[in-house]
Design an enzyme around this catalytic site. Structure first.
Site, PDB file in Angstrom:
ATOM      1  N   PRO A  13       0.793  -1.232   0.000  1.00 12.93           N
ATOM      2  CA  PRO A  13       0.000   0.000   0.000  1.00 12.93           C
ATOM      3  C   PRO A  13       0.825   1.281   0.000  1.00 12.93           C
ATOM      4  CG  PRO A  13      -0.136  -1.121   2.119  1.00 12.93           C
ATOM      5  CD  PRO A  13       0.527  -2.075   1.169  1.00 12.93           C
ATOM      6  N   ASN A  14       0.327   2.222  -0.775  1.00 10.85           N
ATOM      7  CA  ASN A  14       0.844   3.588  -0.886  1.00 10.85           C
ATOM      8  C   ASN A  14       2.132   3.704  -1.701  1.00 10.85           C
ATOM      9  OD1 ASN A  14      -1.256   4.824   0.715  1.00 10.85           O
ATOM     10  ND2 ASN A  14      -0.310   3.813   2.472  1.00 10.85           N
ATOM     11  N   ARG A  21       5.507  12.169  -2.907  1.00 10.92           N
ATOM     12  CA  ARG A  21       5.511  12.752  -1.554  1.00 10.92           C
ATOM     13  C   ARG A  21       6.684  12.166  -0.787  1.00 10.92           C
ATOM     14  NH1 ARG A  21       0.521  10.868   1.260  1.00 10.92           N
ATOM     15  NH2 ARG A  21       1.855  11.376   3.019  1.00 10.92           N
ATOM     16  N   TYR A  26      11.867   8.544   0.786  1.00 11.50           N
ATOM     17  CA  TYR A  26      11.783   7.505  -0.240  1.00 11.50           C
ATOM     18  C   TYR A  26      12.442   7.870  -1.573  1.00 11.50           C
ATOM     19  CZ  TYR A  26       8.380   5.691   3.104  1.00 11.50           C
ATOM     20  OH  TYR A  26       7.789   5.214   4.240  1.00 11.50           O
ATOM     21  N   ASN A  77       7.979  -5.750  -1.368  1.00 14.25           N
ATOM     22  CA  ASN A  77       7.989  -4.621  -0.435  1.00 14.25           C
ATOM     23  C   ASN A  77       6.558  -4.529   0.084  1.00 14.25           C
ATOM     24  OD1 ASN A  77       7.973  -2.295   1.015  1.00 14.25           O
ATOM     25  ND2 ASN A  77       9.094  -1.070  -0.507  1.00 14.25           N
ATOM     26  N   ALA A  80       3.458  -0.902   4.630  1.00 15.74           N
ATOM     27  CA  ALA A  80       2.984  -0.912   6.028  1.00 15.74           C
ATOM     28  C   ALA A  80       2.478  -2.288   6.467  1.00 15.74           C
ATOM     29  CB  ALA A  80       1.891   0.135   6.211  1.00 15.74           C
ATOM     30  N   HIS A  83       4.427  -4.582   8.921  1.00 14.12           N
ATOM     31  CA  HIS A  83       4.379  -4.410  10.372  1.00 14.12           C
ATOM     32  C   HIS A  83       3.060  -4.866  10.993  1.00 14.12           C
ATOM     33  CE1 HIS A  83       7.657  -1.999   9.001  1.00 14.12           C
ATOM     34  NE2 HIS A  83       6.872  -1.088   8.479  1.00 14.12           N
ATOM     35  N   ASP A  90       1.448 -15.424   6.376  1.00 11.87           N
ATOM     36  CA  ASP A  90       0.984 -16.796   6.158  1.00 11.87           C
ATOM     37  C   ASP A  90       0.941 -17.146   4.670  1.00 11.87           C
ATOM     38  OD1 ASP A  90       0.732 -17.276   8.867  1.00 11.87           O
ATOM     39  OD2 ASP A  90      -1.436 -16.957   8.933  1.00 11.87           O
ATOM     40  N   GLU A 101      12.613  -9.761   0.919  1.00 16.69           N
ATOM     41  CA  GLU A 101      11.836  -8.602   1.401  1.00 16.69           C
ATOM     42  C   GLU A 101      12.675  -7.348   1.194  1.00 16.69           C
ATOM     43  OE1 GLU A 101      11.051  -8.905   5.595  1.00 16.69           O
ATOM     44  OE2 GLU A 101      10.026  -6.959   5.697  1.00 16.69           O
ATOM     45  N   HIS A 103      12.847  -3.058   1.685  1.00 10.51           N
ATOM     46  CA  HIS A 103      12.352  -1.762   2.157  1.00 10.51           C
ATOM     47  C   HIS A 103      13.274  -0.679   1.617  1.00 10.51           C
ATOM     48  CE1 HIS A 103       9.398  -3.541   4.764  1.00 10.51           C
ATOM     49  NE2 HIS A 103      10.322  -4.412   5.133  1.00 10.51           N
ATOM     50  N   ILE A 104      12.682   0.340   1.052  1.00  8.33           N
ATOM     51  CA  ILE A 104      13.469   1.433   0.476  1.00  8.33           C
ATOM     52  C   ILE A 104      14.217   2.169   1.590  1.00  8.33           C
ATOM     53  CG2 ILE A 104      13.290   3.628  -0.781  1.00  8.33           C
ATOM     54  CD1 ILE A 104      10.699   2.372  -2.075  1.00  8.33           C
ATOM     55  N   SER A 105      13.504   2.446   2.670  1.00  7.45           N
ATOM     56  CA  SER A 105      14.119   3.150   3.804  1.00  7.45           C
ATOM     57  C   SER A 105      14.694   2.130   4.790  1.00  7.45           C
ATOM     58  CB  SER A 105      13.067   4.018   4.505  1.00  7.45           C
ATOM     59  OG  SER A 105      12.031   3.207   5.041  1.00  7.45           O
ATOM     60  N   ARG A 110      13.941   4.223  11.914  1.00  9.79           N
ATOM     61  CA  ARG A 110      12.695   4.998  11.931  1.00  9.79           C
ATOM     62  C   ARG A 110      11.893   4.689  13.207  1.00  9.79           C
ATOM     63  NH1 ARG A 110       9.840   4.739   6.284  1.00  9.79           N
ATOM     64  NH2 ARG A 110       8.771   6.515   7.244  1.00  9.79           N
ATOM     65  N   ARG A 114       8.002   0.440  13.177  1.00 12.10           N
ATOM     66  CA  ARG A 114       8.477  -0.097  11.886  1.00 12.10           C
ATOM     67  C   ARG A 114       9.612  -1.106  12.076  1.00 12.10           C
ATOM     68  NH1 ARG A 114       6.088   3.442   8.032  1.00 12.10           N
ATOM     69  NH2 ARG A 114       5.839   5.513   8.901  1.00 12.10           N
TER      70      ARG A 114
END
Ligand code: CA2
Length: 151
Positions: A13-14, A21, A26, A77, A80, A83, A90, A101, A103-105, A110, A114
């Site tokens: 998501p997002n 933004r 990011y 990725n 959210a 977390h 599953d 897996e 993650h960009i950040s 953080r 997270r």
């Protein structure tokens, strides 16, 4: 049927807002830029890519179910959902292929919420804090694992 070098790249998501933004976290690249980078790397590594994004947990899970018997590796990725989602964990646990897996950040620099990822419990490897380059690194890792499995 599992296609030997087919890779599913899944974005949660997002991530469709990437580059639009919060560039300080990011970066400036959009998800289309990330897909183009992935396709360039995949061509060189002779991987076939299926690159997708969804804001809906059930859609991500449905795609993972479809991947169980069709892909040789997964880059995810989960955004959210990393977390929060036991359901995505599953669904990944039911996939027999290697899972990286991304993650960009750097999620560990953080907010505390997270720092834990359900997905990390079932991932083969985790890459975080390398910016969007993490996707390319993940594809290289999968290609190396495929080579090893072919020997
Ligand atoms: O660092 C990552 O890649 C994350 O998976 C990104 C997620 C965040 O919830 C994770 O903790 C770490 C957020 C994805 C949303 O991305 C946006 C990009 C631009 C603007 C707004 C959101």
């Amino acid at each position: 049927m599992v296609t030997s070098r087919r890779v599913l790249v899944l974005n949660g998501p997002n991530l469709n807002l990437l580059g639009k933004r919060q560039p300080e976290i990011y970066g400036h690249e959009t998800l289309d830029d990330v897909e183009a980078q992935c396709r360039g790397v995949a061509d060189k590594l002779e991987l076939t890519l299926d690159f997708r994004q969804s804001n809906a947990e059930h859609e991500l899970i449905g795609w993972l179910h479809g991947a169980r018997e069709t892909v040789a590796g997964i880059v995810i990725n989960p955004a959210a959902y990393s977390h929060t989602s036991v359901a995505i964990m599953d669904a990944l646990a039911a996939c027999p292929c290697p899972i990286i897996e991304v993650h960009i950040s750097n999620i560990h620099r953080r907010e505390a919420f997270r720092h834990h990822s359900y997905v990390s419990h079932v991932a083969t490897g985790v890459i975080c804090g390398c910016g969007t380059q993490g996707y390319a690194l993940a594809l290289h890792r999968l290609a190396a694992l495929f080579e090893k499995a072919d020997q």
